[in-house]
Scaffold this motif. Structure first.
Motif, PDB file in Angstrom:
ATOM      1  N   VAL A  37     -10.032   5.204   3.782  1.00 24.16           N
ATOM      2  CA  VAL A  37      -9.434   5.680   2.532  1.00 24.16           C
ATOM      3  C   VAL A  37      -9.403   4.572   1.480  1.00 24.16           C
ATOM      4  N   ALA A  38      -9.281   3.320   1.921  1.00 24.67           N
ATOM      5  CA  ALA A  38      -9.329   2.202   0.971  1.00 24.67           C
ATOM      6  C   ALA A  38     -10.716   2.105   0.336  1.00 24.67           C
ATOM      7  N   GLU A  39     -11.743   2.367   1.123  1.00 26.62           N
ATOM      8  CA  GLU A  39     -13.104   2.342   0.589  1.00 26.62           C
ATOM      9  C   GLU A  39     -13.286   3.441  -0.456  1.00 26.62           C
ATOM     10  N   SER A  40     -12.674   4.593  -0.227  1.00 27.19           N
ATOM     11  CA  SER A  40     -12.726   5.675  -1.201  1.00 27.19           C
ATOM     12  C   SER A  40     -12.079   5.244  -2.513  1.00 27.19           C
ATOM     13  N   VAL A  41     -10.926   4.594  -2.435  1.00 30.24           N
ATOM     14  CA  VAL A  41     -10.230   4.129  -3.635  1.00 30.24           C
ATOM     15  C   VAL A  41     -11.087   3.109  -4.381  1.00 30.24           C
ATOM     16  N   LYS A  42     -11.647   2.154  -3.657  1.00 34.81           N
ATOM     17  CA  LYS A  42     -12.477   1.123  -4.306  1.00 34.81           C
ATOM     18  C   LYS A  42     -13.676   1.749  -5.010  1.00 34.81           C
ATOM     19  N   THR A  43     -14.299   2.715  -4.360  1.00 33.54           N
ATOM     20  CA  THR A  43     -15.473   3.379  -4.935  1.00 33.54           C
ATOM     21  C   THR A  43     -15.119   4.118  -6.224  1.00 33.54           C
ATOM     22  N   ILE A  44     -14.023   4.848  -6.202  1.00 28.92           N
ATOM     23  CA  ILE A  44     -13.613   5.637  -7.362  1.00 28.92           C
ATOM     24  C   ILE A  44     -13.128   4.736  -8.496  1.00 28.92           C
ATOM     25  N   PHE A  45     -12.369   3.707  -8.170  1.00 27.42           N
ATOM     26  CA  PHE A  45     -11.908   2.774  -9.202  1.00 27.42           C
ATOM     27  C   PHE A  45     -13.100   2.086  -9.868  1.00 27.42           C
ATOM     28  N   LYS A  46     -14.097   1.704  -9.070  1.00 28.36           N
ATOM     29  CA  LYS A  46     -15.288   1.048  -9.625  1.00 28.36           C
ATOM     30  C   LYS A  46     -16.042   1.993 -10.547  1.00 28.36           C
ATOM     31  N   ALA A  47     -16.174   3.260 -10.134  1.00 26.22           N
ATOM     32  CA  ALA A  47     -16.897   4.236 -10.955  1.00 26.22           C
ATOM     33  C   ALA A  47     -16.207   4.465 -12.291  1.00 26.22           C
ATOM     34  N   ASP A  48     -14.873   4.332 -12.324  1.00 27.72           N
ATOM     35  CA  ASP A  48     -14.130   4.536 -13.567  1.00 27.72           C
ATOM     36  C   ASP A  48     -13.926   3.232 -14.335  1.00 27.72           C
ATOM     37  N   ASN A  49     -14.572   2.155 -13.872  1.00 29.61           N
ATOM     38  CA  ASN A  49     -14.472   0.845 -14.532  1.00 29.61           C
ATOM     39  C   ASN A  49     -13.037   0.364 -14.693  1.00 29.61           C
ATOM     40  N   VAL A  50     -12.233   0.590 -13.667  1.00 30.78           N
ATOM     41  CA  VAL A  50     -10.847   0.117 -13.682  1.00 30.78           C
ATOM     42  C   VAL A  50     -10.849  -1.415 -13.659  1.00 30.78           C
ATOM     43  N   PRO A  51     -10.119  -2.068 -14.561  1.00 30.39           N
ATOM     44  CA  PRO A  51     -10.149  -3.539 -14.650  1.00 30.39           C
ATOM     45  C   PRO A  51      -9.295  -4.221 -13.569  1.00 30.39           C
ATOM     46  N   ILE A  52      -9.721  -4.048 -12.327  1.00 29.72           N
ATOM     47  CA  ILE A  52      -9.010  -4.651 -11.202  1.00 29.72           C
ATOM     48  C   ILE A  52      -9.997  -5.362 -10.298  1.00 29.72           C
ATOM     49  N   ASP A  53      -9.642  -6.579  -9.898  1.00 33.78           N
ATOM     50  CA  ASP A  53     -10.351  -7.293  -8.843  1.00 33.78           C
ATOM     51  C   ASP A  53      -9.478  -7.254  -7.599  1.00 33.78           C
ATOM     52  N   TRP A  54     -10.050  -6.815  -6.482  1.00 36.80           N
ATOM     53  CA  TRP A  54      -9.284  -6.708  -5.244  1.00 36.80           C
ATOM     54  C   TRP A  54      -9.309  -8.024  -4.478  1.00 36.80           C
ATOM     55  N   GLU A  55      -8.160  -8.439  -4.025  1.00 38.91           N
ATOM     56  CA  GLU A  55      -8.081  -9.542  -3.064  1.00 38.91           C
ATOM     57  C   GLU A  55      -7.733  -8.893  -1.720  1.00 38.91           C
ATOM     58  N   GLN A  56      -8.783  -8.590  -0.957  1.00 38.49           N
ATOM     59  CA  GLN A  56      -8.601  -7.790   0.258  1.00 38.49           C
ATOM     60  C   GLN A  56      -8.274  -8.671   1.454  1.00 38.49           C
ATOM     61  N   ILE A  57      -7.228  -8.275   2.187  1.00 33.59           N
ATOM     62  CA  ILE A  57      -6.819  -8.975   3.401  1.00 33.59           C
ATOM     63  C   ILE A  57      -6.679  -7.941   4.502  1.00 33.59           C
ATOM     64  N   ASP A  58      -7.478  -8.077   5.535  1.00 31.99           N
ATOM     65  CA  ASP A  58      -7.545  -7.074   6.594  1.00 31.99           C
ATOM     66  C   ASP A  58      -6.522  -7.358   7.687  1.00 31.99           C
ATOM     67  N   VAL A  59      -5.260  -7.219   7.312  1.00 31.31           N
ATOM     68  CA  VAL A  59      -4.167  -7.359   8.278  1.00 31.31           C
ATOM     69  C   VAL A  59      -4.236  -6.207   9.265  1.00 31.31           C
ATOM     70  N   THR A  60      -3.868  -6.446  10.496  1.00 29.34           N
ATOM     71  CA  THR A  60      -3.789  -5.371  11.473  1.00 29.34           C
ATOM     72  C   THR A  60      -2.549  -5.545  12.329  1.00 29.34           C
ATOM     73  N   GLY A  61      -1.956  -4.419  12.677  1.00 28.87           N
ATOM     74  CA  GLY A  61      -0.825  -4.457  13.588  1.00 28.87           C
ATOM     75  C   GLY A  61      -1.257  -4.281  15.028  1.00 28.87           C
ATOM     76  N   VAL A  62      -2.561  -4.030  15.231  1.00 30.19           N
ATOM     77  CA  VAL A  62      -3.102  -3.833  16.572  1.00 30.19           C
ATOM     78  C   VAL A  62      -3.427  -5.183  17.190  1.00 30.19           C
ATOM     79  N   ASP A  63      -3.153  -5.340  18.478  1.00 32.51           N
ATOM     80  CA  ASP A  63      -3.427  -6.588  19.180  1.00 32.51           C
ATOM     81  C   ASP A  63      -4.931  -6.846  19.216  1.00 32.51           C
ATOM     82  N   SER A  64      -5.360  -7.933  18.580  1.00 35.10           N
ATOM     83  CA  SER A  64      -6.782  -8.253  18.526  1.00 35.10           C
ATOM     84  C   SER A  64      -7.258  -9.031  19.735  1.00 35.10           C
TER      85      SER A  64
END
Length: 359
Positions: A37-64
């Motif tokens: 769903v995050a990828e969907s948001v990034k794709t749509i925001f990019k298509a609408d030229n939203v002036p945001i740069d994402w600082e993505q951090i892939d936190v997980t609550g699952v034991d890695s």
């Protein structure tokens, strides 16, 4: 579902990071369906030229399997949010096993003092559910109550879990709720509690809300016991406008509210503090059962992202994106499985992109 002024309650205290014409926003996709769903948001925001740069951090609550890796990413995400002041977040998995870490979701709210959870429960036009004309807001104290994390086993087989309710934090969330109601033209605030049994803890919360209500004479005030409120929500939700409550009750009623209007996939929300705002789906479901199956509904995160844009004053982008989402749902041709359709996440996203081109 604009909720124009949830952010204006403390607006002067926010200084989001901005370089040139773009804002830097922390993105934490979360576990389960989060990446999709995050990828969907990034794709749509990019298509609408939203002036945001994402600082993505892939936190997980699952034991890695790597000792300390999850904790290190969590610390990095907290630092990023402190720096950027603004985040878009999926839901982090919290293990039930006793040996697992405590909830990263709760820890983040406590450390950043993002004390007010706002969940918008409203019918989406064209998407039929049993109840109509539902338009309520659940405001939940986010940092104490049953989620204080203070529990111990006094003797084998006897566990004591401490519910913390304080006057300052009860007053703070009550003032937030009334200020939200006033700023958004809402007419009534209902305090949800269990003061008939927990006379000291919930009694303090209820009494504090009543005291604060006297400062807002133009807004109707009442209170309701949580079990009755749960029943009233499923029988006549139209009676509610703004509801304010301690932590656990907010978790329960947010799920009830989501069920009224179509499920967790469509309900947006945010968490507000004095210095940081984090926007995330209002109903905190991870979706581990459909992870990687291209079945997730990105609506909740997209609408949460639209709330983020309004917080930044980017109303044109927010209105265009939310309208595209609503129009696709209302047309009924492309809906994900949770909405009774058979569209994939990618197909739903594509339909929104196509709709954006016409707006």
């Amino acid at each position: 579902m604009a909720a124009r002024s949830y952010a204006t309650v403390e607006s002067d205290l926010f200084r989001p990071t901005k370089f040139g014409s773009k804002y830097t926003v922390t993105l934490i996709p979360g576990d389960g369906i989060g990446a999709e769903v995050a990828e969907s948001v990034k794709t749509i925001f990019k298509a609408d030229n939203v002036p945001i740069d994402w600082e993505q951090i892939d936190v997980t609550g699952v034991d890695s399997g790597t000792p300390g890796s999850a904790d290190a990413l969590f610390r990095e995400s907290v630092s990023s949010l402190k720096r950027n002041k603004l985040g878009l977040k999926g839901i982090l998995h919290t293990p039930m096993e006793r040996s697992g870490h405590s909830s990263f979701n709760v820890a983040m709210r406590q450390e950043l003092d993002i004390y007010a959870s706002i969940v918008l429960i409203k019918n989406i036009p064209g998407y039929e559910t049993r109840h109509k004309n539902v338009d309520l807001c659940i405001i939940r104290e986010n940092t104490e109550g049953e989620y204080s994390g203070l529990e111990h086993q006094s003797v084998p087989g006897v566990v004591e879990s401490l519910k913390i309710i304080t006057h300052p934090k009860s007053e703070r969330i009550a003032k937030f709720a009334f200020s939200f109601a006033k700023a958004n033209g809402r007419k009534k605030v209902t305090c949800i509690h269990k003061a008939n049994i927990m006379k000291l803890a919930d009694g303090l919360f209820r009494n504090t809300c009543k005291e604060v209500s006297l400062e807002f004479p133009g807004i109707e005030y009442n209170d309701m016991i949580v079990d009755n409120a749960s029943m009233q929500c499923v029988s006549k939700p139209q009676q509610f406008d703004v509801m304010v409550m301690p932590n656990l009750y907010g978790g329960i009623l947010s799920n009830i509210g989501a069920a009224l209007v179509g499920g967790p996939g469509i309900v947006p929300g945010c968490n507000m503090g004095r210095d940081v705002a984090v926007f995330e789906p209002g109903c905190r479901h991870v979706g581990l059962d459909i992870k990687g199956k291209d079945q997730a509904n990105p609506t909740a995160l997209l609408l949460s992202g639209s709330m983020l844009l309004r917080h930044l004053g980017l109303d044109e982008h927010a209105n265009r994106i939310s309208k595209a989402v609503y129009d696709v749902i209302a047309e009924g041709k492309t809906r994900t499985r949770d909405m009774g359709g058979d569209a994939t996440t990618h197909q739903f996203t594509r339909s929104i992109l196509d709709k954006l081109e016409t707006l």
